[in-house]
Design a protein around this motif. Structure first.
Motif, PDB file in Angstrom:
ATOM      1  N   ALA A  85       0.828  -1.210   0.000  1.00  0.00           N
ATOM      2  CA  ALA A  85       0.000   0.000   0.000  1.00  0.00           C
ATOM      3  C   ALA A  85       0.860   1.257   0.000  1.00  0.00           C
ATOM      4  CB  ALA A  85      -0.934  -0.013   1.208  1.00  0.00           C
ATOM      5  N   LEU A  86       1.877   1.310   0.859  1.00  0.00           N
ATOM      6  CA  LEU A  86       2.725   2.498   0.920  1.00  0.00           C
ATOM      7  C   LEU A  86       3.524   2.679  -0.367  1.00  0.00           C
ATOM      8  CD1 LEU A  86       4.016   2.296   4.607  1.00  0.00           C
ATOM      9  CD2 LEU A  86       2.175   3.712   3.679  1.00  0.00           C
ATOM     10  N   GLY A  87       4.012   1.581  -0.927  1.00  0.00           N
ATOM     11  CA  GLY A  87       4.743   1.677  -2.180  1.00  0.00           C
ATOM     12  C   GLY A  87       3.866   2.140  -3.325  1.00  0.00           C
ATOM     13  N   PHE A  88       2.629   1.634  -3.362  1.00  0.00           N
ATOM     14  CA  PHE A  88       1.698   2.063  -4.414  1.00  0.00           C
ATOM     15  C   PHE A  88       1.381   3.551  -4.277  1.00  0.00           C
ATOM     16  CE2 PHE A  88      -2.726   2.928  -5.577  1.00  0.00           C
ATOM     17  CZ  PHE A  88      -2.669   2.668  -6.934  1.00  0.00           C
ATOM     18  N   LEU A  89       1.071   4.003  -3.075  1.00  0.00           N
ATOM     19  CA  LEU A  89       0.742   5.414  -2.881  1.00  0.00           C
ATOM     20  C   LEU A  89       1.928   6.313  -3.226  1.00  0.00           C
ATOM     21  CD1 LEU A  89      -1.272   5.226   0.470  1.00  0.00           C
ATOM     22  CD2 LEU A  89      -2.174   5.574  -1.836  1.00  0.00           C
ATOM     23  N   LEU A  94       4.010  10.245  -6.780  1.00  0.00           N
ATOM     24  CA  LEU A  94       5.197  10.823  -7.403  1.00  0.00           C
ATOM     25  C   LEU A  94       5.081  10.811  -8.921  1.00  0.00           C
ATOM     26  CD1 LEU A  94       7.999  11.999  -6.909  1.00  0.00           C
ATOM     27  CD2 LEU A  94       8.909   9.675  -6.980  1.00  0.00           C
ATOM     28  N   GLY A  95       4.504   9.740  -9.492  1.00  0.00           N
ATOM     29  CA  GLY A  95       4.347   9.671 -10.941  1.00  0.00           C
ATOM     30  C   GLY A  95       3.443  10.751 -11.484  1.00  0.00           C
ATOM     31  N   VAL A  96       2.322  11.004 -10.802  1.00  0.00           N
ATOM     32  CA  VAL A  96       1.379  12.029 -11.253  1.00  0.00           C
ATOM     33  C   VAL A  96       1.966  13.421 -11.066  1.00  0.00           C
ATOM     34  CG1 VAL A  96      -0.866  13.076 -10.817  1.00  0.00           C
ATOM     35  CG2 VAL A  96      -0.656  10.586 -10.884  1.00  0.00           C
ATOM     36  N   LEU A  97       2.552  13.678  -9.901  1.00  0.00           N
ATOM     37  CA  LEU A  97       3.069  15.015  -9.621  1.00  0.00           C
ATOM     38  C   LEU A  97       4.239  15.380 -10.522  1.00  0.00           C
ATOM     39  CD1 LEU A  97       2.954  15.111  -5.705  1.00  0.00           C
ATOM     40  CD2 LEU A  97       1.344  16.107  -7.343  1.00  0.00           C
ATOM     41  N   LEU A  98       5.048  14.413 -10.884  1.00  0.00           N
ATOM     42  CA  LEU A  98       6.189  14.706 -11.752  1.00  0.00           C
ATOM     43  C   LEU A  98       5.782  14.767 -13.220  1.00  0.00           C
ATOM     44  CD1 LEU A  98       9.204  15.238 -11.676  1.00  0.00           C
ATOM     45  CD2 LEU A  98       9.596  12.789 -11.916  1.00  0.00           C
ATOM     46  N   VAL A 154       2.645   4.834 -14.104  1.00  0.00           N
ATOM     47  CA  VAL A 154       1.774   5.982 -13.829  1.00  0.00           C
ATOM     48  C   VAL A 154       2.309   7.230 -14.520  1.00  0.00           C
ATOM     49  CG1 VAL A 154       0.874   7.486 -12.014  1.00  0.00           C
ATOM     50  CG2 VAL A 154       0.971   5.011 -11.660  1.00  0.00           C
ATOM     51  N   PHE A 155       3.604   7.433 -14.459  1.00  0.00           N
ATOM     52  CA  PHE A 155       4.212   8.609 -15.081  1.00  0.00           C
ATOM     53  C   PHE A 155       3.955   8.635 -16.586  1.00  0.00           C
ATOM     54  CE2 PHE A 155       7.828  10.454 -17.339  1.00  0.00           C
ATOM     55  CZ  PHE A 155       7.855  11.729 -16.812  1.00  0.00           C
ATOM     56  N   ILE A 156       4.241   7.533 -17.266  1.00  0.00           N
ATOM     57  CA  ILE A 156       4.089   7.490 -18.712  1.00  0.00           C
ATOM     58  C   ILE A 156       2.621   7.648 -19.112  1.00  0.00           C
ATOM     59  CG2 ILE A 156       4.333   5.996 -20.737  1.00  0.00           C
ATOM     60  CD1 ILE A 156       6.844   4.834 -19.398  1.00  0.00           C
ATOM     61  N   ASN A 157       1.717   6.994 -18.398  1.00  0.00           N
ATOM     62  CA  ASN A 157       0.301   7.112 -18.729  1.00  0.00           C
ATOM     63  C   ASN A 157      -0.232   8.513 -18.467  1.00  0.00           C
ATOM     64  OD1 ASN A 157      -1.420   4.413 -19.365  1.00  0.00           O
ATOM     65  ND2 ASN A 157       0.459   3.919 -18.290  1.00  0.00           N
ATOM     66  N   THR A 158       0.222   9.151 -17.401  1.00  0.00           N
ATOM     67  CA  THR A 158      -0.231  10.515 -17.115  1.00  0.00           C
ATOM     68  C   THR A 158       0.244  11.486 -18.192  1.00  0.00           C
ATOM     69  OG1 THR A 158      -0.167  10.038 -14.743  1.00  0.00           O
ATOM     70  CG2 THR A 158      -0.255  12.339 -15.395  1.00  0.00           C
ATOM     71  N   VAL A 159       1.496  11.369 -18.579  1.00  0.00           N
ATOM     72  CA  VAL A 159       2.018  12.224 -19.650  1.00  0.00           C
ATOM     73  C   VAL A 159       1.240  12.001 -20.939  1.00  0.00           C
ATOM     74  CG1 VAL A 159       4.020  12.663 -21.116  1.00  0.00           C
ATOM     75  CG2 VAL A 159       4.317  12.420 -18.659  1.00  0.00           C
ATOM     76  N   GLU A 160       1.012  10.742 -21.270  1.00  0.00           N
ATOM     77  CA  GLU A 160       0.284  10.437 -22.505  1.00  0.00           C
ATOM     78  C   GLU A 160      -1.137  10.966 -22.443  1.00  0.00           C
ATOM     79  OE1 GLU A 160      -0.055   9.091 -26.353  1.00  0.00           O
ATOM     80  OE2 GLU A 160       1.723   9.264 -25.075  1.00  0.00           O
TER      81      GLU A 160
END
Length: 278
Positions: A85-89, A94-98, A154-160
């Motif tokens: 849970a902590l790793g997912f959060l 971090l992926g979305v914010l970056l 998450v990072f790649i999907n958010t950017v896309e």
């Protein structure tokens, strides 16, 4: 009731019956497939394959029953779920914010994109020993490894998702007087949301994988540790029972995130001209 309303009601009832029938067929197929696999496993154990390698369904069920009433097992399960849970959060946040500021600045994203791709190409399992060397064998390296599994997807999907928003919508919003916050809230966020939620559904089980990989490498707690300890003692039933427990947890996590797909229904489907509606 008019004739049209009666016909419409009959169509709705017919579709409802078809959905229930399909659902019943799907569940019957799933249960039948699982039962068939267990029967085949039981028949093969001791005849085609030695029980030492595949154990038996009864031995695995006995081990699962022992774990279900064992406080020690639930202690290890809490450790695994906490790190997951902590790793997912951490990885998702971090992926979305970056991704958000970088996606809005295309030149900056093009500068750092190769480095993200290089980091993403490094097998996460190979970084497990490095994280354990840095953070020890406690909870921290499992959280970091789980976050690593989550972050890049998450990072790649958010950017896309942000880059798929039509520029025309952004321009119209700005022409109408919308500032940066209004554009983000009314245009960019709804456009990127399906991609972000899809990434969440994929990466929650991946976070579990990261946490368990860390437990396999070096740990004295967690379901991964129990499975590794059973393998070290050549207890095949314990290994298979641990694998079943982990698979069940991943399945439950995936089912828990399934309601997120309802959020995606706001987005209209794009159909090719002439395509039949099923």
């Amino acid at each position: 009731m008019s004739a049209g309303e009666r016909v419409l009601g009959e169509q709705v009832a017919r579709h409802a019956r078809r959905r229930r029938a399909r659902r019943a067929v799907v569940w019957a197929g799933r249960i039948g497939l699982a039962a068939g696999a267990v029967v085949a496993w039981d028949l093969a154990s001791g005849t085609l394959v030695r029980p030492f390698f595949v154990s038996t369904p009864s031995a695995v069920a006995e081990r699962l029953a022992e774990w279900a009433v064992s406080a020690d097992f639930w202690f290890h399960a809490r450790f695994t779920l906490t790190s997951t849970a902590l790793g997912f959060l951490a990885g998702a946040l971090l992926g979305v914010l970056l991704a958000w500021p970088l996606a809005l600045r295309r030149v900056a994203y093009r500068v750092v994109e190769p480095y993200f791709l290089i980091a993403y190409s490094v097998p996460a399992v190979a970084l497990g020993p490095v994280f354990i060397l840095w953070f020890g064998i406690g909870l921290a390296p499992k959280i970091v490894l789980a976050a690593y599994f989550v972050f890049f997807v998450v990072f790649i999907n958010t950017v896309e998702g942000i880059r798929q928003v039509p520029q025309g919508l952004i321009d119209v919003t700005r022409v109408l007087g919308g500032d940066r916050w209004v554009t983000m809230r009314s245009v960019l966020l709804p456009g990127a949301l399906p991609y972000v939620l899809a990434a969440f559904r994929v990466t929650l089980p991946a976070a579990m994988i990261g946490a368990v990989v860390g437990e396999f490498i070096a740990s004295n707690r967690g379901i991964g540790y129990l499975t590794r300890a059973a393998a070290g003692r050549y207890q095949t039933a314990g290994v298979i029972a641990g694998t079943i427990v982990l698979a069940a947890i991943v399945l439950l996590l995936s089912l828990a995130l399934r309601p997120l797909s309802r959020v995606l229904r706001w987005r209209p489907e794009v159909r090719l001209r002439g395509e039949e509606v099923s």
